[in-house]
Design a protein around this motif. Structure first.
Motif, PDB file in Angstrom:
ATOM      1  N   HIS A 132       0.740  -1.287   0.006  1.00  0.00           N
ATOM      2  CA  HIS A 132       0.195   0.047  -0.117  1.00  0.00           C
ATOM      3  C   HIS A 132       0.887   1.336   0.137  1.00  0.00           C
ATOM      4  CE1 HIS A 132      -3.449  -2.707   1.356  1.00  0.00           C
ATOM      5  NE2 HIS A 132      -2.457  -3.010   2.080  1.00  0.00           N
ATOM      6  N   GLY A 133       0.578   2.361  -0.508  1.00  0.00           N
ATOM      7  CA  GLY A 133       1.265   3.534  -0.568  1.00  0.00           C
ATOM      8  C   GLY A 133       2.127   3.718  -1.557  1.00  0.00           C
ATOM      9  N   PRO A 134       2.671   5.139  -1.489  1.00  0.00           N
ATOM     10  CA  PRO A 134       3.590   5.407  -2.940  1.00  0.00           C
ATOM     11  C   PRO A 134       4.835   4.597  -2.909  1.00  0.00           C
ATOM     12  CG  PRO A 134       2.659   7.536  -1.731  1.00  0.00           C
ATOM     13  CD  PRO A 134       2.354   6.109  -0.876  1.00  0.00           C
ATOM     14  N   ALA A 135       5.156   3.907  -4.111  1.00  0.00           N
ATOM     15  CA  ALA A 135       6.466   3.240  -4.182  1.00  0.00           C
ATOM     16  C   ALA A 135       7.663   3.850  -3.749  1.00  0.00           C
ATOM     17  CB  ALA A 135       6.723   2.918  -5.436  1.00  0.00           C
ATOM     18  N   ASP A 136       7.832   5.357  -3.537  1.00  0.00           N
ATOM     19  CA  ASP A 136       8.898   5.875  -3.385  1.00  0.00           C
ATOM     20  C   ASP A 136       8.954   6.713  -2.021  1.00  0.00           C
ATOM     21  OD1 ASP A 136       6.906   7.717  -3.781  1.00  0.00           O
ATOM     22  OD2 ASP A 136       8.371   9.180  -4.807  1.00  0.00           O
TER      23      ASP A 136
ATOM     24  N   ASP B  93      13.310 -15.035   8.959  1.00  0.00           N
ATOM     25  CA  ASP B  93      13.956 -15.196   7.736  1.00  0.00           C
ATOM     26  C   ASP B  93      12.905 -15.082   6.569  1.00  0.00           C
ATOM     27  OD1 ASP B  93      16.233 -16.095   6.246  1.00  0.00           O
ATOM     28  OD2 ASP B  93      15.025 -17.862   5.624  1.00  0.00           O
ATOM     29  N   ASP B  94      11.721 -15.463   6.672  1.00  0.00           N
ATOM     30  CA  ASP B  94      10.663 -15.365   5.648  1.00  0.00           C
ATOM     31  C   ASP B  94      10.674 -13.745   5.397  1.00  0.00           C
ATOM     32  OD1 ASP B  94      10.041 -18.286   5.847  1.00  0.00           O
ATOM     33  OD2 ASP B  94       8.435 -17.829   7.056  1.00  0.00           O
ATOM     34  N   VAL B  95      10.311 -12.864   6.595  1.00  0.00           N
ATOM     35  CA  VAL B  95      10.255 -11.588   6.257  1.00  0.00           C
ATOM     36  C   VAL B  95      11.651 -11.125   5.325  1.00  0.00           C
ATOM     37  CG1 VAL B  95       9.878  -9.351   7.212  1.00  0.00           C
ATOM     38  CG2 VAL B  95       8.742 -11.447   8.217  1.00  0.00           C
ATOM     39  N   ALA B  96      12.711 -11.273   5.934  1.00  0.00           N
ATOM     40  CA  ALA B  96      13.956 -11.140   5.066  1.00  0.00           C
ATOM     41  C   ALA B  96      13.995 -11.309   3.681  1.00  0.00           C
ATOM     42  CB  ALA B  96      14.986 -11.449   6.078  1.00  0.00           C
ATOM     43  N   ARG B  97      13.563 -12.579   3.475  1.00  0.00           N
ATOM     44  CA  ARG B  97      13.573 -12.960   1.994  1.00  0.00           C
ATOM     45  C   ARG B  97      12.477 -12.099   1.194  1.00  0.00           C
ATOM     46  NH1 ARG B  97      15.851 -18.289   1.213  1.00  0.00           N
ATOM     47  NH2 ARG B  97      16.757 -19.151   3.408  1.00  0.00           N
ATOM     48  N   LEU B  98      11.308 -11.619   1.820  1.00  0.00           N
ATOM     49  CA  LEU B  98      10.335 -10.856   1.147  1.00  0.00           C
ATOM     50  C   LEU B  98      10.852  -9.475   0.876  1.00  0.00           C
ATOM     51  CD1 LEU B  98       7.607 -10.210   0.137  1.00  0.00           C
ATOM     52  CD2 LEU B  98       7.152  -9.765   2.680  1.00  0.00           C
ATOM     53  N   LEU B  99      11.564  -8.942   1.881  1.00  0.00           N
ATOM     54  CA  LEU B  99      12.017  -7.404   1.757  1.00  0.00           C
ATOM     55  C   LEU B  99      13.307  -7.427   1.031  1.00  0.00           C
ATOM     56  CD1 LEU B  99      12.156  -6.109   5.718  1.00  0.00           C
ATOM     57  CD2 LEU B  99      10.297  -6.068   3.603  1.00  0.00           C
ATOM     58  N   ASP B 100      14.181  -8.684   0.787  1.00  0.00           N
ATOM     59  CA  ASP B 100      15.072  -8.635  -0.306  1.00  0.00           C
ATOM     60  C   ASP B 100      14.523  -8.736  -1.502  1.00  0.00           C
ATOM     61  OD1 ASP B 100      17.340  -8.593   1.479  1.00  0.00           O
ATOM     62  OD2 ASP B 100      17.487 -10.825   1.709  1.00  0.00           O
ATOM     63  N   ARG B 101      13.337  -9.571  -1.734  1.00  0.00           N
ATOM     64  CA  ARG B 101      12.764  -9.622  -3.158  1.00  0.00           C
ATOM     65  C   ARG B 101      12.191  -8.354  -3.472  1.00  0.00           C
ATOM     66  NH1 ARG B 101      10.743 -14.376  -0.910  1.00  0.00           N
ATOM     67  NH2 ARG B 101       8.466 -13.328  -0.832  1.00  0.00           N
ATOM     68  N   LEU B 102      11.706  -7.582  -2.609  1.00  0.00           N
ATOM     69  CA  LEU B 102      11.176  -6.401  -2.934  1.00  0.00           C
ATOM     70  C   LEU B 102      12.105  -5.008  -2.954  1.00  0.00           C
ATOM     71  CD1 LEU B 102       7.779  -6.441  -0.433  1.00  0.00           C
ATOM     72  CD2 LEU B 102       8.203  -6.654  -3.072  1.00  0.00           C
ATOM     73  N   GLY B 103      13.524  -5.386  -2.793  1.00  0.00           N
ATOM     74  CA  GLY B 103      14.374  -4.439  -2.776  1.00  0.00           C
ATOM     75  C   GLY B 103      14.472  -3.444  -1.571  1.00  0.00           C
ATOM     76  N   VAL B 104      13.892  -3.866  -0.493  1.00  0.00           N
ATOM     77  CA  VAL B 104      13.561  -2.795   0.610  1.00  0.00           C
ATOM     78  C   VAL B 104      15.033  -3.035   1.726  1.00  0.00           C
ATOM     79  CG1 VAL B 104      12.329  -2.745   2.704  1.00  0.00           C
ATOM     80  CG2 VAL B 104      11.426  -3.004   0.737  1.00  0.00           C
ATOM     81  N   ALA B 105      15.328  -1.926   2.135  1.00  0.00           N
ATOM     82  CA  ALA B 105      16.602  -1.947   3.262  1.00  0.00           C
ATOM     83  C   ALA B 105      16.167  -0.487   3.960  1.00  0.00           C
ATOM     84  CB  ALA B 105      17.797  -1.646   2.691  1.00  0.00           C
TER      85      ALA B 105
END
Length: 232
Positions: free
Chosen positions: A15-19, A75-87
């Motif tokens: 949800h919300g703006p991508a940037d 670890d599931d959440v970490a893998r999800l954030l890695d896939r989404l390019g989130v840091a």
């Protein structure tokens, strides 16, 4: 995190703006707890934040692998954030989700810039009676979550010397602990001691019981925004 942890691909909503700044919302445990538990919070944050709202393993539309260690959930959440390019996200966790958020911050500090722990159960004092981890009766037909989550998670939360709490000092990012007050089943004095163990920890109470954000979403989000402004 260990590379050999079994991978689960989580179901999630964005949800919300991508940037916009990213906020990850992690729900608690049980039949009433999946990503829909954040439905009253999402509209209050999505205007100026990018929200990542997963179903943790065993809940909602995510897989039910039968193994529910806290490290696996993180670890599931970490893998999800890695896939989404989130840091560098703010990670907000309620109850079980708050402990998962702490474990994530310890294992992958690159992913977490700020941490919010909402009325999560700290470890019990040494010598406490054992916790009943017997799964409830499994009804016939579809169920909202895998009842086998309960034994694994409660067993981990009932460890007096739980590693995640003992290592709280490793979480150096700004950390807000939200207590539900005296009507919560969570021991608020122990929760305050947990908050003090975080080097940049702060505790605030919203006196509504354990389910703070579902029952007081406006007050909960106002607290987040005030805290973010103070940390900025």
């Amino acid at each position: 995190m260990p590379a050999d942890l079994p991978a689960v691909t989580l179901s999630y909503a964005l949800h919300g703006p991508a940037d916009a700044p990213v906020v990850v919302l992690l729900h608690g445990m049980g039949a009433a707890s999946d990503r829909s538990s954040w439905d009253r919070v999402v509209p209050l944050l999505a205007g100026d934040h990018r929200l990542v709202v997963p179903d943790l393993r065993g809940h909602g539309a995510s897989p039910r692998p039968g193994s529910y260690a806290l490290a696996e959930m993180a670890d599931d959440v970490a893998r999800l954030l890695d896939r989404l390019g989130v840091a560098g996200a703010t990670v907000v966790g309620h109850s079980m989700g708050g402990v998962v958020a702490v474990v994530l911050a310890q294992a992958r500090p690159d992913l977490v810039s700020a941490l919010v722990v909402e009325d999560s159960s700290p470890p019990p004092p040494a010598g406490s009676p054992p916790v009943d981890v017997t799964p409830p009766y499994r009804p016939e037909g579809p169920v909202a979550y895998d009842v086998e989550v309960r034994p694994g998670v409660l067993r981990a939360l009932a460890e007096p010397d739980a590693a995640w709490a003992r290592r709280a000092g490793e979480v150096t990012v700004p950390t807000l602990v939200v207590g539900g007050g005296p009507t919560s089943f969570v021991d608020q004095r122990r929760l305050a001691r947990l908050a003090a163990a975080f080097p940049a920890g702060t505790m605030v109470t919203i006196d509504v019981g354990h389910d703070v954000h579902p029952n007081r979403p406006e007050e909960f989000v106002a607290l987040l925004r005030t805290w973010w402004a103070g940390e900025g």
